[in-house]
Design a protein around this motif. Structure first.
Motif, PDB file in Angstrom:
ATOM      1  N   GLY A  20       0.829  -1.200   0.000  1.00  0.00           N
ATOM      2  CA  GLY A  20       0.000   0.000   0.000  1.00  0.00           C
ATOM      3  C   GLY A  20       0.862   1.247   0.000  1.00  0.00           C
ATOM      4  O   GLY A  20       2.055   1.207  -0.251  1.00  0.00           O
ATOM      5  N   ILE A  21       0.249   2.365   0.292  1.00  0.00           N
ATOM      6  CA  ILE A  21       0.992   3.619   0.221  1.00  0.00           C
ATOM      7  C   ILE A  21       1.813   3.881   1.468  1.00  0.00           C
ATOM      8  O   ILE A  21       2.620   4.802   1.505  1.00  0.00           O
ATOM      9  CB  ILE A  21       0.030   4.809   0.001  1.00  0.00           C
ATOM     10  N   GLY A  22       1.633   3.070   2.491  1.00  0.00           N
ATOM     11  CA  GLY A  22       2.415   3.262   3.700  1.00  0.00           C
ATOM     12  C   GLY A  22       1.809   4.310   4.617  1.00  0.00           C
ATOM     13  O   GLY A  22       0.717   4.826   4.400  1.00  0.00           O
ATOM     14  N   LYS A  23       2.566   4.645   5.649  1.00  0.00           N
ATOM     15  CA  LYS A  23       2.104   5.609   6.643  1.00  0.00           C
ATOM     16  C   LYS A  23       2.632   6.998   6.287  1.00  0.00           C
ATOM     17  O   LYS A  23       3.840   7.195   6.161  1.00  0.00           O
ATOM     18  CB  LYS A  23       2.626   5.203   8.024  1.00  0.00           C
ATOM     19  N   PRO A  24       1.761   7.981   6.099  1.00  0.00           N
ATOM     20  CA  PRO A  24       2.226   9.328   5.752  1.00  0.00           C
ATOM     21  C   PRO A  24       3.104   9.913   6.860  1.00  0.00           C
ATOM     22  O   PRO A  24       2.768   9.828   8.041  1.00  0.00           O
ATOM     23  CB  PRO A  24       0.929  10.124   5.618  1.00  0.00           C
ATOM     24  N   VAL A  25       4.250  10.478   6.471  1.00  0.00           N
ATOM     25  CA  VAL A  25       5.108  11.148   7.444  1.00  0.00           C
ATOM     26  C   VAL A  25       5.228  12.637   7.126  1.00  0.00           C
ATOM     27  O   VAL A  25       5.652  13.424   7.956  1.00  0.00           O
ATOM     28  CB  VAL A  25       6.511  10.505   7.498  1.00  0.00           C
ATOM     29  N   THR A  26       4.898  13.019   5.900  1.00  0.00           N
ATOM     30  CA  THR A  26       4.801  14.428   5.497  1.00  0.00           C
ATOM     31  C   THR A  26       3.611  14.515   4.546  1.00  0.00           C
ATOM     32  O   THR A  26       2.914  13.524   4.317  1.00  0.00           O
ATOM     33  CB  THR A  26       6.075  14.912   4.765  1.00  0.00           C
ATOM     34  N   ASP A  27       3.406  15.665   3.947  1.00  0.00           N
ATOM     35  CA  ASP A  27       2.282  15.821   3.014  1.00  0.00           C
ATOM     36  C   ASP A  27       2.387  14.876   1.825  1.00  0.00           C
ATOM     37  O   ASP A  27       1.377  14.388   1.306  1.00  0.00           O
ATOM     38  CB  ASP A  27       2.208  17.265   2.507  1.00  0.00           C
ATOM     39  N   HIS A  28       3.617  14.604   1.386  1.00  0.00           N
ATOM     40  CA  HIS A  28       3.780  13.817   0.165  1.00  0.00           C
ATOM     41  C   HIS A  28       4.753  12.641   0.315  1.00  0.00           C
ATOM     42  O   HIS A  28       5.091  11.994  -0.667  1.00  0.00           O
ATOM     43  CB  HIS A  28       4.260  14.716  -0.976  1.00  0.00           C
ATOM     44  N   MET A  29       5.208  12.367   1.508  1.00  0.00           N
ATOM     45  CA  MET A  29       6.151  11.268   1.729  1.00  0.00           C
ATOM     46  C   MET A  29       5.497  10.203   2.594  1.00  0.00           C
ATOM     47  O   MET A  29       4.820  10.516   3.579  1.00  0.00           O
ATOM     48  CB  MET A  29       7.427  11.775   2.407  1.00  0.00           C
ATOM     49  N   CYS A  30       5.714   8.933   2.225  1.00  0.00           N
ATOM     50  CA  CYS A  30       5.148   7.820   2.985  1.00  0.00           C
ATOM     51  C   CYS A  30       6.254   6.913   3.496  1.00  0.00           C
ATOM     52  O   CYS A  30       7.257   6.682   2.817  1.00  0.00           O
ATOM     53  CB  CYS A  30       4.186   7.013   2.121  1.00  0.00           C
ATOM     54  N   LYS A  31       6.064   6.403   4.683  1.00  0.00           N
ATOM     55  CA  LYS A  31       7.001   5.460   5.298  1.00  0.00           C
ATOM     56  C   LYS A  31       6.438   4.055   5.137  1.00  0.00           C
ATOM     57  O   LYS A  31       5.378   3.739   5.658  1.00  0.00           O
ATOM     58  CB  LYS A  31       7.185   5.808   6.775  1.00  0.00           C
ATOM     59  N   ILE A  32       7.163   3.211   4.402  1.00  0.00           N
ATOM     60  CA  ILE A  32       6.705   1.853   4.135  1.00  0.00           C
ATOM     61  C   ILE A  32       7.486   0.880   5.013  1.00  0.00           C
ATOM     62  O   ILE A  32       8.724   0.847   4.988  1.00  0.00           O
ATOM     63  CB  ILE A  32       6.898   1.481   2.657  1.00  0.00           C
ATOM     64  N   THR A  33       6.772   0.105   5.788  1.00  0.00           N
ATOM     65  CA  THR A  33       7.401  -0.898   6.651  1.00  0.00           C
ATOM     66  C   THR A  33       6.622  -2.207   6.545  1.00  0.00           C
ATOM     67  O   THR A  33       5.517  -2.247   6.002  1.00  0.00           O
ATOM     68  CB  THR A  33       7.403  -0.443   8.119  1.00  0.00           C
ATOM     69  N   LYS A  34       7.208  -3.251   7.075  1.00  0.00           N
ATOM     70  CA  LYS A  34       6.517  -4.529   7.156  1.00  0.00           C
ATOM     71  C   LYS A  34       6.870  -5.179   8.480  1.00  0.00           C
ATOM     72  O   LYS A  34       8.023  -5.115   8.923  1.00  0.00           O
ATOM     73  CB  LYS A  34       6.904  -5.439   5.991  1.00  0.00           C
ATOM     74  N   LYS A  35       5.895  -5.800   9.105  1.00  0.00           N
ATOM     75  CA  LYS A  35       6.076  -6.383  10.428  1.00  0.00           C
ATOM     76  C   LYS A  35       7.257  -7.352  10.442  1.00  0.00           C
ATOM     77  O   LYS A  35       7.438  -8.147   9.520  1.00  0.00           O
ATOM     78  CB  LYS A  35       4.799  -7.112  10.854  1.00  0.00           C
ATOM     79  N   ASP A  36       8.058  -7.265  11.492  1.00  0.00           N
ATOM     80  CA  ASP A  36       9.197  -8.154  11.730  1.00  0.00           C
ATOM     81  C   ASP A  36      10.313  -7.994  10.699  1.00  0.00           C
ATOM     82  O   ASP A  36      11.143  -8.888  10.542  1.00  0.00           O
ATOM     83  CB  ASP A  36       8.755  -9.621  11.781  1.00  0.00           C
ATOM     84  N   MET A  37      10.336  -6.878   9.999  1.00  0.00           N
ATOM     85  CA  MET A  37      11.410  -6.608   9.044  1.00  0.00           C
ATOM     86  C   MET A  37      12.065  -5.285   9.434  1.00  0.00           C
ATOM     87  O   MET A  37      11.406  -4.240   9.442  1.00  0.00           O
ATOM     88  CB  MET A  37      10.849  -6.530   7.624  1.00  0.00           C
ATOM     89  N   PRO A  38      13.372  -5.293   9.761  1.00  0.00           N
ATOM     90  CA  PRO A  38      14.029  -4.084  10.272  1.00  0.00           C
ATOM     91  C   PRO A  38      14.420  -3.097   9.173  1.00  0.00           C
ATOM     92  O   PRO A  38      15.592  -2.753   8.995  1.00  0.00           O
ATOM     93  CB  PRO A  38      15.261  -4.650  10.987  1.00  0.00           C
ATOM     94  N   LEU A  39      13.428  -2.644   8.422  1.00  0.00           N
ATOM     95  CA  LEU A  39      13.668  -1.778   7.281  1.00  0.00           C
ATOM     96  C   LEU A  39      12.502  -0.814   7.119  1.00  0.00           C
ATOM     97  O   LEU A  39      11.340  -1.201   7.238  1.00  0.00           O
ATOM     98  CB  LEU A  39      13.806  -2.622   6.005  1.00  0.00           C
ATOM     99  N   SER A  40      12.831   0.440   6.833  1.00  0.00           N
ATOM    100  CA  SER A  40      11.815   1.434   6.490  1.00  0.00           C
ATOM    101  C   SER A  40      12.224   2.109   5.192  1.00  0.00           C
ATOM    102  O   SER A  40      13.370   2.538   5.044  1.00  0.00           O
ATOM    103  CB  SER A  40      11.674   2.495   7.587  1.00  0.00           C
ATOM    104  N   ILE A  41      11.287   2.190   4.261  1.00  0.00           N
ATOM    105  CA  ILE A  41      11.494   2.907   3.010  1.00  0.00           C
ATOM    106  C   ILE A  41      10.658   4.179   3.046  1.00  0.00           C
ATOM    107  O   ILE A  41       9.437   4.124   3.207  1.00  0.00           O
ATOM    108  CB  ILE A  41      11.085   2.056   1.789  1.00  0.00           C
ATOM    109  N   TYR A  42      11.313   5.315   2.919  1.00  0.00           N
ATOM    110  CA  TYR A  42      10.613   6.594   2.851  1.00  0.00           C
ATOM    111  C   TYR A  42      10.438   6.931   1.372  1.00  0.00           C
ATOM    112  O   TYR A  42      11.390   7.322   0.695  1.00  0.00           O
ATOM    113  CB  TYR A  42      11.404   7.679   3.573  1.00  0.00           C
TER     114      TYR A  42
END
Length: 379
Positions: free
Chosen positions: A53-75
């Motif tokens: 999905g689009i992930g969790k919004p962290v700014t107006d146009h940037m999303c933070k994508i994560t997945k449970k039990d995975m030590p990685l975040s993609i902004y």
């Protein structure tokens, strides 16, 4: 006799603890619309992050994508064209996100790398884009988050190299410029262009990331088997040296249990590096298959004379003890055989579920014995 189920349970607990304590890797991915960011992300990492999905919004146009039990975040930033206003917004969001991470003084919140993606197939780089990169580098001078330019959709290696040289001539403040083709590309009636470059991207990442994140990178990446094996071999060497040290004096069979934590730690390290979801029954199968390989393992008291013929300088069980060299050799053989199993799963030659089957046990047993033979030849 060794309780295989208990050792397997201990191994699973150590693996879970290692994964839980991995530092989180945070990457910002930016670039113009249509450069293939999602394909790149899904091809590099072991989970289909861009499909959640689009992930969790962290700014107006940037999303933070994560997945449970995975030590990685993609902004994931907003894709942009050449509109000045949009460019400024994206750049501002990137710098603010970096600054917020720095202010937290927490490695798990900091931004560790930026991928700026340029579509090689577009055959050109706009002057405004070069200017944007230079402005980003200028504002990033204090925080010095490494920027890697990824030339996506590099169907033609020649065009990609030409574009790379052109960018190098701009003297951009970037860590590296890496051409990639994230997926095989079929050209009708002409054949298939094989994917390439993702392994180079991982190697560059390893060079620019802090040491505290190297193990995390290996855990989450699926693009470079060579680097996984390199780190796994290092874990085996460390465990083997520890076993030799623990056996500096001949170890009575009754005391071989003292070596179990070294073996468990080694198996846990290899499992974490490969990033595979291994359960207790699979670990138990691995252990029981090595015990069955002629009746030998250092995981307990079951070292018997029938296996010592494979081990250089082992001789016989004189005085009912094993030497430091013997402990080290069997440790290494167990570790290298386990790496072999992990490699087969990584390549798709075995499924993860095969490990706990009779077939998996036989493969592990044969690999274990083969590694012992190799050790005998080398010594």
């Amino acid at each position: 006799m060794i309780n295989v189920e208990k050792v397997a349970n201990d191994a699973i607990n150590v693996i879970a603890d290692r994964i839980k304590n991995l530092n989180r890797l945070n990457i910002i991915v930016a670039g113009k619309t249509g450069v293939g960011k999602s394909t790149l992300i899904n091809s590099v990492f072991r989970e289909k992050l861009a499909d959640v999905g689009i992930g969790k919004p962290v700014t107006d146009h940037m999303c933070k994508i994560t997945k449970k039990d995975m030590p990685l975040s993609i902004y994931d930033t907003r894709g942009f064209e050449l509109g000045k206003g949009v460019q400024e917004e994206v750049k501002k969001e990137i710098i603010e996100t970096i600054s917020k991470g720095v202010a937290s003084k927490d490695i798990n919140e900091a931004i560790h790398c930026i991928w700026y993606c340029i579509n090689t197939a577009s055959n050109r780089i706009e002057t405004e884009e070069i200017k944007w990169l230079k402005e980003l580098s200028q504002e990033n001078k204090i925080t010095q988050v490494p920027v890697i330019i990824v030339l996506t959709q590099s169907f033609s290696k020649k065009k990609a190299e030409d574009m790379r040289k052109m960018l190098l001539n701009e003297n951009l403040d970037v860590a590296q410029i890496v051409p990639v083709l994230a997926e095989d590309y079929e050209i009708e009636d002409l054949g298939t262009v094989k994917s390439y470059g993702l392994d180079t991207l991982i190697k560059v990442m390893e060079e620019v990331l802090p040491d505290e994140l190297v193990e995390t990178l290996q855990n989450v990446q699926m693009a470079c088997l060579e680097e996984k094996k390199k780190k796994a071999h290092a874990a085996v060497a460390t465990a083997s040296a520890a076993a030799v040290g623990e056996g500096a004096a001949p170890i009575p069979l009754a005391d071989c249990v003292m070596l179990i934590p070294t073996q468990v730690s080694m198996i846990a390290s290899i499992t974490v590096i490969f990033g595979l979801d291994v359960n207790k029954s699979m670990i138990a199968a691995i252990l029981s298959s090595t015990i069955g390989a002629g009746g030998a393992t250092i995981l307990g008291k079951t070292v018997v004379a029938s296996i010592l013929k494979f081990i250089p300088g082992a001789g016989t069980l004189a005085g009912g003890a094993i030497s430091a060299g013997t402990a080290g050799v069997i440790t290494a053989a167990l570790g290298e055989a386990y790496i072999g199993i992990m490699e087969k799963v990584f390549k798709g030659e075995m499924s993860i579920d095969d490990i706990g089957t009779q077939k998996g046990k036989e493969v592990m047993s044969n690999m274990f014995k083969e590694q012992l033979k190799i050790a005998k030849t080398e010594n």
